[in-house]
Design an enzyme around this catalytic site. Structure first.
Site, PDB file in Angstrom:
ATOM      1  NE  ARG A 137      57.476 -59.365  11.784  1.00 14.92           N
ATOM      2  CZ  ARG A 137      56.215 -57.881  11.109  1.00 14.92           C
ATOM      3  NH1 ARG A 137      55.560 -57.487  12.650  1.00 14.92           N
ATOM      4  NH2 ARG A 137      55.322 -58.757   9.449  1.00 14.92           N
ATOM      5  CD  GLN A 142      64.827 -53.798  11.825  1.00 17.09           C
ATOM      6  OE1 GLN A 142      65.612 -53.158  11.122  1.00 17.09           O
ATOM      7  NE2 GLN A 142      63.849 -53.483  12.708  1.00 17.09           N
ATOM      8  CG  ASP A 145      59.759 -59.586   8.942  1.00 18.76           C
ATOM      9  OD1 ASP A 145      58.713 -60.030   8.119  1.00 18.76           O
ATOM     10  OD2 ASP A 145      59.242 -58.306   9.182  1.00 18.76           O
ATOM     11  CB  SER A 148      57.692 -56.132   7.189  1.00 21.17           C
ATOM     12  OG  SER A 148      57.947 -56.382   8.605  1.00 21.17           O
ATOM     13  CE1 TYR A 245      52.105 -60.606  12.293  1.00 20.48           C
ATOM     14  CE2 TYR A 245      54.296 -61.666  13.628  1.00 20.48           C
ATOM     15  CZ  TYR A 245      53.594 -61.064  12.522  1.00 20.48           C
ATOM     16  OH  TYR A 245      54.219 -61.502  11.249  1.00 20.48           O
TER      17      TYR A 245
END
Length: 389
Positions: A137, A142, A145, A148, A245
């Site tokens: 991350r 991004q 991902d 997400s 996380y």
């Protein structure tokens, strides 16, 4: 039978990677790892695309659309023959990859901790397995991902399903016959899914509150117009764990949080739980005793159901009623929005391949930072540190 060739296909002008897209075979999986949009973009890079017949039907994409985008469409054994890269939503079983090029990449959500046996089989077959759910991350990753993009849709869907089960209205309504009170919704876990759940419940008119063990999420909750529910009397976790996380919390914080949450849960109509720790079973957030204190007719949607669940008694894909409270969690929530989930997942994979595409070699070449994070197997061995440790 020779694979069909779409009208937009063109012969390669240099080294070309063959990319295969197989039909997903996991129970309940409706998504597909490439769409006509990403097929066109991958071909524009210089790759050739082969898609298994019927691969996109669950996401309302016909074989003809793949042909029009320039892909070959054929049976599985034809599609994987000579493939340098195999794209998937979930990891394909190794026996379906016979005939791929030596050292071919398998790029998908591979569930390396839950399917360690399959990872070993990839290694034995000489495949290079790349687990997209382990994507670091970091800012430049991004757009790659998958967690997400899929969690965003899952948080949205969770609220819609809970609202349907609830049997009452979400917004406050003032009518000539009297006032209908707004539903109270509580989101536990404020990651991507939780933030979308907050936003969706707010759009539907609920009074929304949310909690997380990461104190930094307080401002995010407030920014969406929800009420933050936090323990301020005990030390717990002030920052984030690895990769953004939540990490482990202290015993004092856990006890104080349980007391606060229990009191708050008893007043709620809708609860959405989203807490996950990568590589571990989902943390238990709601016990049977806490459910018993909730109002009859309340609904809990457990987004962590596939990893064991945040809620005691949750059974994936089943509505369980305990103490008058309905509990539901899907085994694969994004698969209930197949068109949008496929579009986003496929773009994640394209962004990954294109970011590392080497025009001279006609293939993607990973750098060390991302390669070390997601590569599970190479040279006939399992090499990922977390799997070896």
């Amino acid at each position: 039978m020779e694979p069909a060739t779409g009208p937009a296909a063109r012969p390669p002008t240099g080294p070309t990677s063959r990319i295969a897209v197989l039909r997903e075979r996991a129970t309940g999986e409706t998504r597909v790892s490439a769409t006509p949009e990403t097929v066109r973009k991958l071909i524009a890079l210089g790759a050739s695309l082969a898609v298994e017949t019927g691969a996109g039907l669950g996401a309302a994409i016909s074989d003809g659309e793949y042909l029009a985008a320039g892909a070959e469409v054929g049976q599985a054994e034809q599609v994987v023959s000579g493939a340098n890269i195999v794209l998937g939503v979930q990891g394909p079983e190794p026996e379906r990859l016979g005939g791929v090029a030596p050292g071919a990449w398998v790029v998908a959500a591979l569930d390396p901790f839950g399917r360690r046996d399959r990872v070993s089989a990839y290694a034995a077959a000489g495949l290079e397995a790349l687990a997209m759910e382990l994507m670091p991350r970091i800012t430049r990753a991004q757009s790659m991902d998958i967690l997400s993009s899929q969690s965003n849709l899952a948080g949205y869907k969770a609220v819609l399903v809970a609202a349907n089960l609830y049997g009452r209205a979400f917004p406050m309504m003032m009518t000539a016959a009297g006032t209908v009170s707004a539903a109270k919704a509580f989101v536990m876990g404020v990651g991507v899914a939780g933030l979308q759940a907050i936003a969706t419940a707010r759009r539907l008119g609920a009074q929304v509150s949310a909690t997380d063990v990461r104190s930094a999420t307080r401002e995010q909750i407030l920014s969406l117009g929800a009420k933050p529910i936090f323990v301020d009397t005990a030390q717990g976790i002030e920052g984030e764990g690895s990769g953004g996380y939540a990490g482990e919390i202290s015993d004092d914080y856990r006890q104080a949080q349980a007391e606060l949450v229990s009191a708050h849960l008893a007043k709620q109509d809708i609860v959405i739980t989203t807490a996950l720790i990568p590589g571990r079973p989902a943390p238990r957030l709601i016990s049977d005793a806490q459910i018993a204190a909730m109002k009859p007719g309340s609904v809990i949607f457990d987004l962590a159901a596939p990893q064991g669940g945040n809620v005691e008694g949750c059974v994936p894909d089943q509505v369980v009623e305990r103490h008058g409270v309905k509990i539901l969690g899907y085994a694969n929530t994004p698969a209930h929005l197949p068109a949008e989930a496929s579009a986003l997942f496929a773009r994640n994979l394209f962004n990954f391949v294109s970011a590392f595409w080497d025009k001279d070699q006609g293939k993607p070449v990973l750098d060390e930072e991302i390669g070390n994070a997601i590569r599970l197997t190479q040279g006939g061995k399992v090499i990922h540190a977390q799997l070896l440790g």
